[in-house]
Enzyme design. Structure first.
Site, PDB file in Angstrom:
ATOM      1  CB  ALA A  59      -0.964   0.046   1.282  1.00 38.32           C
ATOM      2  CB  THR A  60       1.185   4.076  -1.737  1.00 34.77           C
ATOM      3  OG1 THR A  60      -0.043   4.266  -2.614  1.00 34.77           O
ATOM      4  CG2 THR A  60       2.323   3.060  -2.564  1.00 34.77           C
ATOM      5  CB  SER A  62      -2.190   9.328  -2.441  1.00 34.99           C
ATOM      6  OG  SER A  62      -3.076   8.196  -2.682  1.00 34.99           O
ATOM      7  CG  HIS A  67      -3.753  12.779   0.284  1.00 34.83           C
ATOM      8  ND1 HIS A  67      -2.627  12.478   0.811  1.00 34.83           N
ATOM      9  CD2 HIS A  67      -4.643  11.701   0.054  1.00 34.83           C
ATOM     10  CE1 HIS A  67      -2.813  11.256   1.018  1.00 34.83           C
ATOM     11  NE2 HIS A  67      -3.928  10.736   0.681  1.00 34.83           N
ATOM     12  CB  SER A  91      -0.524   5.986   6.721  1.00 39.69           C
ATOM     13  OG  SER A  91      -0.654   7.148   6.083  1.00 39.69           O
ATOM     14  CG  HIS A 120      -8.042  -4.620   2.468  1.00 33.86           C
ATOM     15  ND1 HIS A 120      -7.675  -3.582   1.787  1.00 33.86           N
ATOM     16  CD2 HIS A 120      -7.129  -5.424   2.173  1.00 33.86           C
ATOM     17  CE1 HIS A 120      -6.407  -3.720   1.242  1.00 33.86           C
ATOM     18  NE2 HIS A 120      -6.309  -5.165   1.262  1.00 33.86           N
ATOM     19  CG  ASP A 153     -14.458  -5.812   0.347  1.00 33.04           C
ATOM     20  OD1 ASP A 153     -13.986  -4.865  -0.407  1.00 33.04           O
ATOM     21  OD2 ASP A 153     -14.801  -7.240  -0.476  1.00 33.04           O
ATOM     22  N   GLY A 154     -13.581  -2.614   1.530  1.00 36.78           N
ATOM     23  CA  GLY A 154     -13.942  -1.185   1.291  1.00 36.78           C
ATOM     24  C   GLY A 154     -14.899  -0.960   0.085  1.00 36.78           C
TER      25      GLY A 154
END
Length: 230
Positions: A59-60, A62, A67, A91, A120, A153-154
């Site tokens: 994951a990152t 952005s 944003h 995060s 998730h 689960d988004g």
């Protein structure tokens, strides 16, 4: 101009985003200045670079300009007291920015607005809580409804706290998830990257009569919106 917005401090980063036309409102500028990106990245040496960074678990976080785009696009629906869903909270950075825009003003009574952040990966949900607390918003987490952090689960959203005036999705869905459209308030707005090899940032609007329209904004590159690996 996004790549020229890097700063050496959080304030300089936000000022550069404003100078380059990526932040156009005082409200978004104030919210992003109040949220120190150094509290949400793994390598603090690069906290104020205008680029995405790994936060582990494939994951990152952005890039700040993305944003900023998201906050500006959702701003008409981010009034004080609004309810927001942040899908793929990672995060926790944008969760905090969104709460700064909809939460009760300091010293005001009541809990103000709410941001539901869904992630998730349990370890990232834990990371987001730690980061948000470190950034001074622990009281919002401890409220019955302020910042609500959930694991799930988004793509299915979080109907229990909906409907949502604004929905932000921080990972690319193959198609616009019907559950998220269903949970969007009337009126309401969602910003979501859509696609696999070729991705586009989409703006999904629902009007007061429940009619839904989609607007293709521009090309993007995001990690995929998925469920937790088995």
């Amino acid at each position: 101009m996004a790549w020229f917005s890097t700063g050496t401090t959080n304030a300089e980063l936000i000022s550069n985003l404003m100078r380059n036309g990526l932040i156009n409102s005082d409200a978004v500028a104030a919210a992003m200045k109040a949220v120190d990106r150094a509290n949400y990245v793994l390598d603090k040496r690069h906290a104020y670079e205008d680029s995405p960074q790994s936060i582990g678990h494939d994951a990152t976080i952005s890039a700040p300009h993305m944003h900023a785009h998201a906050a500006e696009l959702l701003l008409p629906y981010l009034r004080a007291g609004a309810r927001v869903l942040d899908v793929g909270a990672g995060s926790g950075y944008l969760t905090s920015v969104l709460y700064r825009l909809v939460g009760a003003p300091q010293g005001a009574g009541g809990s103000g607005g709410a941001v539901v952040a869904i992630e998730h990966i349990p370890a990232l949900r834990t990371l987001a809580e730690r980061n948000i607390r470190a950034d001074g918003l622990g009281d919002a987490i401890d409220q019955p409804l302020g910042i609500v952090l959930v694991t799930g689960d988004g793509r299915l959203g979080y109907a229990e706290k909906g409907p949502y005036d604004a929905i932000h999705v921080g990972a690319a869905a193959k198609t616009v998830p019907p559950a998220l459209v269903e949970q969007l308030a009337s009126p309401g707005r969602m910003v979501i990257p859509v696609g696999t090899y070729s991705q586009r940032l989409m703006q999904v609007d629902k009007d007061a009569q429940g009619r839904v329209t989609q607007r293709d904004l521009f090309g993007v590159v995001y990690v995929p919106l998925t469920d937790r690996p088995a």
